[in-house]
Design an enzyme around this catalytic site. Structure first.
Site, short mmCIF file in Angstrom:
data_model
loop_
_atom_site.label_atom_id
_atom_site.label_comp_id
_atom_site.label_asym_id
_atom_site.label_seq_id
_atom_site.Cartn_x
_atom_site.Cartn_y
_atom_site.Cartn_z
N LEU A 59 0.81 -1.22 0.00
CA LEU A 59 0.00 0.00 0.00
C LEU A 59 0.85 1.27 0.00
CD1 LEU A 59 -3.10 -0.61 2.30
CD2 LEU A 59 -3.06 -0.14 -0.15
N CYS A 87 4.52 -8.10 -2.61
CA CYS A 87 3.76 -9.34 -2.55
C CYS A 87 2.63 -9.20 -1.54
CB CYS A 87 4.69 -10.49 -2.14
SG CYS A 87 3.85 -12.08 -2.05
N VAL A 88 1.46 -9.67 -1.94
CA VAL A 88 0.30 -9.71 -1.06
C VAL A 88 -0.19 -11.16 -1.06
CG1 VAL A 88 -1.97 -8.75 -0.54
CG2 VAL A 88 -0.28 -7.36 -1.77
N GLU A 92 -6.67 -14.55 6.38
CA GLU A 92 -7.99 -14.95 6.86
C GLU A 92 -9.02 -13.83 6.80
OE1 GLU A 92 -7.38 -16.53 10.76
OE2 GLU A 92 -6.07 -18.12 10.04
N HIS A 95 -8.52 -8.06 4.23
CA HIS A 95 -7.45 -7.09 4.04
C HIS A 95 -6.71 -7.30 2.71
CE1 HIS A 95 -4.60 -4.07 5.32
NE2 HIS A 95 -3.59 -4.90 5.14
N ASN A 120 3.94 -3.33 -13.06
CA ASN A 120 3.40 -3.72 -11.76
C ASN A 120 3.84 -5.14 -11.43
OD1 ASN A 120 1.97 -4.34 -9.47
ND2 ASN A 120 0.03 -3.52 -10.21
#
Length: 181
Positions: A59, A87-88, A92, A95, A120
């Site tokens: 972010l 990296c995302v 759980e 988010h 990207n």
């Protein structure tokens, strides 16, 4: 499995003088290391100059890009392209969706608004194993792919500018009898 077609870069104009901003999120350090290794290798292969800046997470990448691109322009040393790396990994909670979607949206908004070539390389994956496979230079090399994408768009931008140096890209108002007075 279908293999994607890759631009070899052999027909590109020289990018030797290009300044490429690489903003990397270090949230997953081992993954970030591989993404950066792939990106910097691709930039070096194009004989361009990379400047690497680190931020905590995905972010923060668009914010850093906006700040750094503006500062470089003020200093009369603008960046020619940007590569975003991070990296995302889905967890759980919801988010993941916010971070993945908002970082991609903000980067695309910046790229289009500023007409700035941007690759990207923010991985959005379900598991760490998927991230590792995509980041590894020896496997999917998504960091290198992001850099190659930015370089390809930069080459396109330069080629189009060379074709019509007297014209800008974008809206040009039509002259009428009233506006010519």
């Amino acid at each position: 499995m279908v293999t994607p077609r890759r631009d070899s870069g052999k027909d590109r104009p020289s990018l030797k003088d290009a300044r490429i901003l690489v903003v990397e999120a270090r949230y997953y350090e081992d993954i970030a290391d591989e993404l950066l290794r792939g990106a910097t290798a691709a930039i070096a292969a194009a004989q361009a100059e990379a400047e690497v800046v680190t931020v905590p997470g995905a972010l923060e990448i668009p914010q850093a890009v906006a700040i750094l691109v503006e500062a470089a322009a003020r200093e009369a040393r603008p960046y020619d392209a940007v590569v975003a790396l991070g990296c995302v990994i889905r967890g759980e909670t919801g988010h993941y969706d916010i971070v993945a979607g908002e970082s991609a949206r903000a980067l695309m908004d910046l790229s289009v608004l500023l007409r700035l070539p941007l690759g990207n390389g923010i991985l959005t994956v379900e598991t760490e194993a998927q991230a590792q496979a995509r980041a590894r230079v020896s496997e999917m090399n998504k960091g290198g792919g992001a850099a190659e994408a930015a370089l390809a768009v930069l080459a396109l931008k330069r080629a189009k500018a060379a074709e019509r140096p007297d014209r800008t890209i974008g809206f040009t108002p039509r002259r009428t009898a009233e506006t010519q007075e």
